[in-house]
Write a protein that holds these residues in place. Structure first.
Motif, PDB file in Angstrom:
ATOM      1  N   ALA A  12       9.879  -7.552   0.323  1.00 23.01           N
ATOM      2  CA  ALA A  12      10.037  -6.004   0.378  1.00 23.01           C
ATOM      3  C   ALA A  12       9.501  -5.534  -0.965  1.00 23.01           C
ATOM      4  N   CYS A  13       9.546  -6.090  -1.918  1.00 23.43           N
ATOM      5  CA  CYS A  13       9.084  -5.534  -3.214  1.00 23.43           C
ATOM      6  C   CYS A  13       7.448  -5.688  -3.319  1.00 23.43           C
ATOM      7  N   MET A  14       7.047  -6.875  -2.476  1.00 19.08           N
ATOM      8  CA  MET A  14       5.532  -7.077  -2.438  1.00 19.08           C
ATOM      9  C   MET A  14       4.870  -6.042  -1.619  1.00 19.08           C
ATOM     10  N   ILE A  15       5.600  -5.713  -0.475  1.00 17.76           N
ATOM     11  CA  ILE A  15       5.238  -4.541   0.529  1.00 17.76           C
ATOM     12  C   ILE A  15       5.188  -3.244  -0.410  1.00 17.76           C
ATOM     13  N   ALA A  16       6.164  -2.983  -1.049  1.00 20.00           N
ATOM     14  CA  ALA A  16       6.290  -1.847  -1.914  1.00 20.00           C
ATOM     15  C   ALA A  16       5.647  -1.653  -2.984  1.00 20.00           C
ATOM     16  N   ALA A  17       4.992  -3.038  -3.538  1.00 22.41           N
ATOM     17  CA  ALA A  17       3.896  -2.898  -4.470  1.00 22.41           C
ATOM     18  C   ALA A  17       2.727  -2.325  -3.973  1.00 22.41           C
TER      19      ALA A  17
END
Length: 108
Positions: free
Chosen positions: A76-81
């Motif tokens: 999810a953090c990679m998508i948010a990045a």
């Protein structure tokens, strides 16, 4: 989960994206003046910085809070990045435009 909790989490998410976008923008401006990075497109630098800094910030936050780090949080953090990179490159106007296009509008 009630609506107040959901709105609180959405507020935290928007604040985190704003802070990370600011950090990425500042670091991009600083390192783009370095001799080896002048030929690299700014958008590439922003995306790479976002993909590096967002997971680092998440791991630091979860370590500080004493919570376990799971694979779906990193995913999810990679998508948010990518959202952070979008905001860093084009600002909030682009995000607001996407929101307006996807929002339900009643046609008469």
């Amino acid at each position: 989960m009630n609506m107040n909790e959901l709105m609180q989490y959405v507020t935290y998410l928007v604040a985190a994206i704003g802070v990370m976008a600011f950090v990425v923008s500042v670091i991009t401006q600083v390192i783009k003046e370095m001799p080896g990075l002048k030929n690299i497109p700014t958008a590439t630098v922003v995306v790479v910085l976002s993909l590096v800094l967002c997971p680092v910030a998440l791991v630091a936050l979860l370590t500080w809070q004493g919570q376990a780090i799971t694979w779906y949080m990193i995913f999810a953090c990679m998508i948010a990045a990518f959202v952070v990179a979008l905001v860093s490159m084009d600002g909030w106007e682009r995000v607001a435009e996407i929101w307006r296009r996807t929002k339900y509008s009643e046609k008469k």
